[in-house]
Design a protein around this motif. Structure first.
Motif, mmCIF file in Angstrom:
data_model
loop_
_atom_site.group_PDB
_atom_site.id
_atom_site.type_symbol
_atom_site.label_atom_id
_atom_site.label_comp_id
_atom_site.label_asym_id
_atom_site.label_seq_id
_atom_site.Cartn_x
_atom_site.Cartn_y
_atom_site.Cartn_z
ATOM 1 N N SER B 427 1.520 10.453 -14.627
ATOM 2 C CA SER B 427 2.120 10.065 -13.604
ATOM 3 C C SER B 427 2.458 9.874 -12.013
ATOM 4 O O SER B 427 3.199 9.326 -11.512
ATOM 5 C CB SER B 427 4.185 10.934 -14.015
ATOM 6 O OG SER B 427 3.497 10.664 -15.485
ATOM 7 N N GLU B 428 2.242 11.168 -11.940
ATOM 8 C CA GLU B 428 1.669 11.487 -10.433
ATOM 9 C C GLU B 428 0.730 10.094 -9.555
ATOM 10 O O GLU B 428 1.409 9.973 -9.037
ATOM 11 C CB GLU B 428 0.804 12.309 -10.124
ATOM 12 C CG GLU B 428 1.598 14.159 -10.085
ATOM 13 C CD GLU B 428 1.761 13.805 -12.083
ATOM 14 O OE1 GLU B 428 1.262 13.627 -12.343
ATOM 15 O OE2 GLU B 428 2.112 15.178 -12.229
ATOM 16 N N ILE B 429 0.445 9.754 -10.304
ATOM 17 C CA ILE B 429 -0.763 8.250 -10.090
ATOM 18 C C ILE B 429 0.224 7.084 -9.833
ATOM 19 O O ILE B 429 0.485 6.535 -8.914
ATOM 20 C CB ILE B 429 -1.967 8.584 -10.959
ATOM 21 C CG1 ILE B 429 -3.002 9.347 -10.620
ATOM 22 C CG2 ILE B 429 -2.616 6.756 -10.235
ATOM 23 C CD1 ILE B 429 -3.639 8.849 -11.990
ATOM 24 N N MET B 430 0.921 7.333 -10.802
ATOM 25 C CA MET B 430 2.340 5.952 -10.635
ATOM 26 C C MET B 430 2.951 5.991 -9.218
ATOM 27 O O MET B 430 3.633 5.303 -8.506
ATOM 28 C CB MET B 430 3.074 6.348 -11.918
ATOM 29 C CG MET B 430 4.266 4.907 -12.100
ATOM 30 S SD MET B 430 3.600 3.468 -12.560
ATOM 31 C CE MET B 430 3.000 3.582 -13.798
ATOM 32 N N GLY B 431 3.502 7.461 -9.156
ATOM 33 C CA GLY B 431 3.882 8.051 -7.993
ATOM 34 C C GLY B 431 3.154 7.691 -6.699
ATOM 35 O O GLY B 431 4.090 6.756 -5.347
ATOM 36 N N ILE B 432 2.552 7.284 -6.601
ATOM 37 C CA ILE B 432 1.230 7.450 -5.074
ATOM 38 C C ILE B 432 1.221 6.012 -5.563
ATOM 39 O O ILE B 432 1.441 5.691 -4.545
ATOM 40 C CB ILE B 432 -0.218 7.945 -5.494
ATOM 41 C CG1 ILE B 432 -0.149 9.193 -5.375
ATOM 42 C CG2 ILE B 432 -1.074 7.453 -4.635
ATOM 43 C CD1 ILE B 432 -0.817 10.246 -5.328
ATOM 44 N N LEU B 433 1.124 5.235 -6.079
ATOM 45 C CA LEU B 433 1.039 3.931 -6.137
ATOM 46 C C LEU B 433 2.469 3.130 -5.847
ATOM 47 O O LEU B 433 1.965 1.781 -5.367
ATOM 48 C CB LEU B 433 0.669 3.223 -7.955
ATOM 49 C CG LEU B 433 -0.835 3.367 -8.415
ATOM 50 C CD1 LEU B 433 -1.318 3.311 -9.196
ATOM 51 C CD2 LEU B 433 -1.959 2.687 -7.043
ATOM 52 N N THR B 434 3.177 3.644 -6.058
ATOM 53 C CA THR B 434 4.583 2.822 -6.176
ATOM 54 C C THR B 434 5.283 3.041 -4.104
ATOM 55 O O THR B 434 5.489 2.370 -4.236
ATOM 56 C CB THR B 434 5.538 3.832 -6.887
ATOM 57 O OG1 THR B 434 5.538 3.901 -8.101
ATOM 58 C CG2 THR B 434 7.276 3.294 -6.543
ATOM 59 N N LYS B 435 4.785 4.049 -4.262
ATOM 60 C CA LYS B 435 4.287 4.421 -2.744
ATOM 61 C C LYS B 435 3.250 3.400 -1.763
ATOM 62 O O LYS B 435 4.067 3.039 -0.831
ATOM 63 C CB LYS B 435 4.099 6.042 -2.235
ATOM 64 C CG LYS B 435 4.910 7.265 -2.102
ATOM 65 C CD LYS B 435 4.474 7.965 -1.374
ATOM 66 C CE LYS B 435 5.985 9.163 -1.740
ATOM 67 N NZ LYS B 435 5.922 10.175 -0.791
ATOM 68 N N SER B 436 2.700 3.063 -2.205
ATOM 69 C CA SER B 436 1.507 1.841 -1.832
ATOM 70 C C SER B 436 2.266 0.016 -1.697
ATOM 71 O O SER B 436 1.823 -0.143 -1.220
ATOM 72 C CB SER B 436 0.349 1.742 -2.339
ATOM 73 O OG SER B 436 -0.100 1.439 -3.604
ATOM 74 N N TYR B 437 2.834 0.191 -3.021
ATOM 75 C CA TYR B 437 3.217 -0.270 -2.511
ATOM 76 C C TYR B 437 4.424 -0.979 -2.158
ATOM 77 O O TYR B 437 4.889 -2.375 -1.317
ATOM 78 C CB TYR B 437 3.992 -0.633 -4.224
ATOM 79 C CG TYR B 437 5.033 -1.938 -5.000
ATOM 80 C CD1 TYR B 437 5.185 -2.771 -4.979
ATOM 81 C CD2 TYR B 437 6.908 -1.532 -5.095
ATOM 82 C CE1 TYR B 437 5.961 -4.218 -4.927
ATOM 83 C CE2 TYR B 437 7.220 -2.380 -5.404
ATOM 84 C CZ TYR B 437 7.257 -3.603 -5.742
ATOM 85 O OH TYR B 437 8.403 -4.639 -5.854
ATOM 86 N N LEU B 438 5.310 0.162 -1.754
ATOM 87 C CA LEU B 438 6.507 -0.113 -0.863
ATOM 88 C C LEU B 438 6.523 0.034 0.716
ATOM 89 O O LEU B 438 6.651 -0.435 1.413
ATOM 90 C CB LEU B 438 7.071 1.504 -0.760
ATOM 91 C CG LEU B 438 8.207 1.725 -1.829
ATOM 92 C CD1 LEU B 438 8.431 2.863 -2.565
ATOM 93 C CD2 LEU B 438 9.280 0.832 -2.122
ATOM 94 N N ASP B 439 5.095 0.453 0.790
ATOM 95 C CA ASP B 439 4.092 0.179 2.095
ATOM 96 C C ASP B 439 4.248 -0.953 2.229
ATOM 97 O O ASP B 439 4.477 -1.779 3.297
ATOM 98 C CB ASP B 439 3.477 1.298 2.218
ATOM 99 C CG ASP B 439 3.113 2.518 2.627
ATOM 100 O OD1 ASP B 439 4.493 3.278 3.020
ATOM 101 O OD2 ASP B 439 2.439 3.121 2.682
ATOM 102 N N LEU B 440 3.838 -1.324 1.036
ATOM 103 C CA LEU B 440 3.310 -3.225 1.253
ATOM 104 C C LEU B 440 4.277 -3.934 1.589
ATOM 105 O O LEU B 440 4.389 -4.711 2.612
ATOM 106 C CB LEU B 440 2.718 -3.587 -0.130
ATOM 107 C CG LEU B 440 2.026 -4.704 -0.052
ATOM 108 C CD1 LEU B 440 0.520 -4.657 0.498
ATOM 109 C CD2 LEU B 440 2.085 -5.105 -1.607
ATOM 110 N N ILE B 441 5.234 -3.707 1.177
ATOM 111 C CA ILE B 441 6.585 -5.103 0.883
ATOM 112 C C ILE B 441 7.049 -4.758 1.890
ATOM 113 O O ILE B 441 8.266 -5.141 2.808
ATOM 114 C CB ILE B 441 7.632 -4.343 -0.101
ATOM 115 C CG1 ILE B 441 8.488 -3.049 -0.256
ATOM 116 C CG2 ILE B 441 6.755 -5.118 -1.422
ATOM 117 C CD1 ILE B 441 8.953 -3.259 -1.332
ATOM 118 N N PHE B 442 6.962 -3.555 2.537
ATOM 119 C CA PHE B 442 8.307 -3.732 3.884
ATOM 120 C C PHE B 442 7.396 -3.201 5.167
ATOM 121 O O PHE B 442 7.817 -2.818 6.450
ATOM 122 C CB PHE B 442 8.998 -1.767 4.224
ATOM 123 C CG PHE B 442 9.759 -1.748 2.890
ATOM 124 C CD1 PHE B 442 11.620 -2.555 3.120
ATOM 125 C CD2 PHE B 442 9.611 -1.362 1.693
ATOM 126 C CE1 PHE B 442 12.062 -2.284 2.712
ATOM 127 C CE2 PHE B 442 10.932 -1.303 0.819
ATOM 128 C CZ PHE B 442 11.686 -1.770 1.055
#
Lengths: 314, 465
Positions: B427-442
């Motif tokens: 779950s924590e890894i998923m949270g980190i990857l979601t952040k990376s995705y947000l950094d990418l799309i923004f």
């Protein structure tokens, strides 16, 4: 011995003294009743304030597993982590930005509305008092959902009206730049009515003799507001600013519902960060450290505000 | 005498001392370690020689009450009520206290319900949350329970796992392989060939260009912040590009997702956002059915949703999640969102009483996983039964054929992967990857920088855990 050499009355001698005066027995009876009356409040204070406060303080220096209720003392590890947590500083910055936008605008807006509603010649001013106060009694959840629709980039009513002035659709809640100001704007609308009522009560408490005297001296409406009314409203102003700061730094429901702290944490607030760390990631010790630190920041800020703004003479 | 008693009054001092003592006592009680969670007893209960947990026939159980939360959709809530009534008729000695699951109880708020003893015994979980629960000793291992093998052997092994300690903590309940669905009318109107849906990144972007503009968008990958979003936005593209669901090395010590192929999948997502092909907000109604959005990355629930809610003339097309142009990955793999059933240990009762509840809950869980009930759930929701015989058992195929585009969907579904299970901090890894995705799309980081930052954060997390 007291400073003057008079023996200080000890509690038992106080009791002895009371019982010797006429009506002392009645006094003791009233003491018991008073203690009984105060007891529920003291119990409430102990259970719902002191106990959580103690748990928060101790929890912030412990590893806390909520499932087993085990708390292991770890020292100031969470506070050290807090200092290297970019999300906490982002949340703090967002909260301060919100504070700087929302609190002054709400208070100034509330004051202006109060001045207006206080005009005796304004027709239907009782009706307008109710109208301005309506947003205050609106549940935050309802308000957040409705404003979320209004802020929609492509279908929202706000961008629809802006389009008449040639303004391109503004991504209110989906851009890092606008998300926090957008929430602040909504809260200004929400809070103006509350501050208006406060200022209205303050304005109506100003003695008409003071205002009449000023009129005799030839002051105009602007001078009246600036030199007479605002100074006399100082307690209301200080209360508004202190409470605005307190509420502003504790904003939670609106960013949670409207943006979930996004995009990219641009509307993450300290309380939302606390909630996420505590309840999503089950880092209760760390969440407590955020809570204690935020409380200290609020305490310091409100004390500074009081020292700077509170006036004891006019 | 009475007067003597009253002459020693309950003074303010006494009161403060009592209040202080009460407070200190309360604090100490609150800080004291709680009793350890109940462990199933090998042999205990009302009769000392009965092992309730391993008893074959639950009809012999004393009257037992279990809790069950219906979840997610009105259809599933309705079905849950029917299942509860039918089960109680089969086993009058077991009462199922059914209720609609409270909001946000995936795992975040569930702890409060577990503490209060009001959570569902048969819990609807997912792989990455299972690890959170069993590492806190909340789940009952299933492999020794009566009838386990019969259930286990029916299930698709690709969609189930046995944890490193040799225990099975959950069994898959339904699955939803993520595919790209297209609005057929929009595709035809744009002059694109509905028989040749995009299979590569460049074809996908060509379609994106053709199907965007004039108040319409190509697709609507979510830009929302919730920690679990990554699995529904980037993970399918990641798996399609890499041919693997693996995010962490098998020993659970290192992140392995920062690869050239992963960066290609991130580049594709970035282009969708940067070029305005992606709708970035939630519109009222369903923008896919209304045609405002031409494509939708979704799971199997789209089948039932289309059947029930799309306009009558709506044409649903289903295509693969595209892979890079130069990809050597075979076929079109994708992510499969699988919901599991896990057995939450009874926390309040102890010993044999807890065993009775756990055994009754297991029987109910087996009932929910029976072919008939899986088929009923499939018919109600469109979510695929995670069984080996999905495409051969008439019980399922008849329902499958009733959904639009289902046959094609089912062929892609076979090449799908569940969430990587190499660590307990999924779950924590998923949270980190979601952040990376947000950094990418923004536009804060390019694909390589976003993946590298995530890799660093995940490695730090793995080192700590």
């Amino acid at each position: 011995m007291g400073a003057t050499g008079t023996p200080i009355l000890q509690p038992h001698s106080l009791r002895a003294g009371l019982s010797s005066v006429p009506g002392g027995g009645r006094r003791r009876k009233w003491d018991k009743i008073a203690l009984l009356l105060v007891a529920p409040w003291v119990l409430h204070l102990a259970v719902f304030v002191l106990y959580p406060l103690f748990i928060a303080l101790y929890g912030s220096v412990a590893e806390w597993d909520i499932l087993s209720d085990e708390m292991t003392f770890v020292g100031f590890v969470h506070y050290r982590d807090l200092l290297s947590d970019p999300d906490f500083f982002k949340a703090l910055r967002n909260s301060l930005v919100y504070l700087l936008i929302q609190v002054p605008a709400s208070i100034v807006g509330g004051f202006l509305v109060a001045l207006l509603l206080n005009l005796p010649e304004l027709k239907g001013r009782f009706f307008f008092r109710g109208v301005y106060f309506l947003p205050v009694i609106l549940p935050a959840v309802v308000m957040s959902i409705v404003w979320q629709w209004m802020y929609a980039t492509n279908t929202g009513v706000i961008n629809y009206f802006l389009s008449f002035f040639g303004v391109d659709p503004v991504p209110w809640l989906t851009s890092e730049r606008y998300s926090m100001p957008a929430i602040g704007l909504m809260k200004i609308w929400n809070d103006v009515g509350f501050y208006a009522v406060l200022f209205l009560a303050g304005l109506q408490g100003i003695s008409s003799e003071v205002l009449d005297a000023a009129k005799v001296d030839g002051v105009n409406e602007w001078q009246m507001a600036w030199y007479i009314k605002i100074p006399l409203l100082n307690p209301v102003v200080v209360f508004s600013i202190v409470m605005g700061t307190l509420w502003g730094l504790n904003i939670f429901t609106e960013p949670l519902l409207m943006t979930d702290g996004g995009p990219r944490g641009s509307s993450l607030t300290t309380l939302l960060h606390l909630y996420q760390q505590g309840f999503i990631w089950s880092r209760l010790g760390y969440a407590n450290a955020i809570g204690v630190t935020s409380t200290l920041i609020i305490l310091v800020l409100t004390q500074i505000e009081r020292r700077l703004l509170e006036r004891t003479s006019y | 005498m009475t007067q003597t008693r009253w002459s020693s009054p309950f003074t303010r001092r006494h009161f403060l001392i009592s209040a202080g003592a009460l407070s200190v006592g309360g604090l100490l009680a609150a800080c004291a370690p709680a009793a350890a969670p109940a462990q199933p007893q090998a042999a205990s209960g009302g009769s000392a020689d009965v092992n309730w947990l391993l008893t074959q026939d639950v009809a012999e159980l004393p009257p037992t009450i279990i809790r069950y939360w219906y979840f997610e959709t009105p259809e599933r809530i309705e079905l849950g009520k029917q299942q509860e009534a039918a089960f109680e008729q089969m086993y009058p000695n077991i009462q199922v206290e059914g209720s609609t699951a409270p909001e946000a109880t995936d795992n975040e708020m569930l702890v409060a319900f577990i503490k209060a003893g009001t959570n569902s015994h048969v819990h609807q979980s997912v792989n990455m949350e299972d690890t959170w629960y069993f590492s806190r000793d909340l789940l009952l291992p299933l492999e020794d329970l009566p009838g386990f093998s019969e259930v286990w052997e029916r299930m698709n092994p690709k969609l189930n796992y046995t944890w490193k300690d040799g225990h099975v903590y959950s069994i898959s309940w339904y699955s939803g392989p993520m595919m790209i669905f297209y609005n057929g009318q929009r595709v035809r109107a744009a002059g694109l060939n509905p028989e040749q849906l995009p299979e590569t990144h460049s074809q996908f972007l060509e379609w994106a260009e053709a199907l965007s503009g004039d108040g319409n968008w190509f697709i609507n990958l979510s830009p929302a912040e919730e920690w679990w979003r990554w699995q529904f936005t980037a993970y399918p593209f990641y798996i399609a590009a890499t041919g693997s669901n693996q995010l962490v090395s098998e020993d659970g010590k290192n992140a392995v997702f920062n690869t050239e192929q992963a960066a290609q999948s991130y580049d594709l997502i970035h282009t969708l956002f940067a070029n305005g092909y992606n709708l970035t907000e939630v519109l009222e109604g369903n923008p896919f059915f209304s045609g405002q959005v031409a494509a939708n990355l979704a799971g199997s629930s789209m089948l039932a949703n289309t059947k029930r809610n799309a306009p009558p003339d709506f044409e649903l097309l289903v295509g693969p999640v595209p892979k890079p142009d130069d990809s050597t990955v075979e076929g079109f793999p994708t992510y499969n969102f699988v919901r599991n059933f896990a057995l939450m240990r009874e926390q309040d009762k102890q010993g044999g009483e807890a065993d009775q509840v756990n055994r009754a809950a297991w029987e109910f869980m087996k009932y929910l996983l029976s072919p008939e009930q899986l088929a009923a759930d499939f018919a109600a929701t469109g979510n695929l039964p995670p069984t080996n015989d999905l495409l051969t058992n008439p019980l399922y195929t008849e329902i499958l054929n009733g959904f639009p585009a289902a046959d094609k969907y089912a062929t892609f579904a076979d090449n799908s992967y569940v969430y990587d299970m190499n660590t307990t901090v999924g779950s924590e890894i998923m949270g980190i990857l979601t952040k990376s995705y947000l950094d990418l799309i923004f536009d804060q980081q390019d694909s390589v920088a976003a993946l590298t930052a995530a890799e660093t954060a995940v490695n730090e997390l793995l080192a700590k855990s």
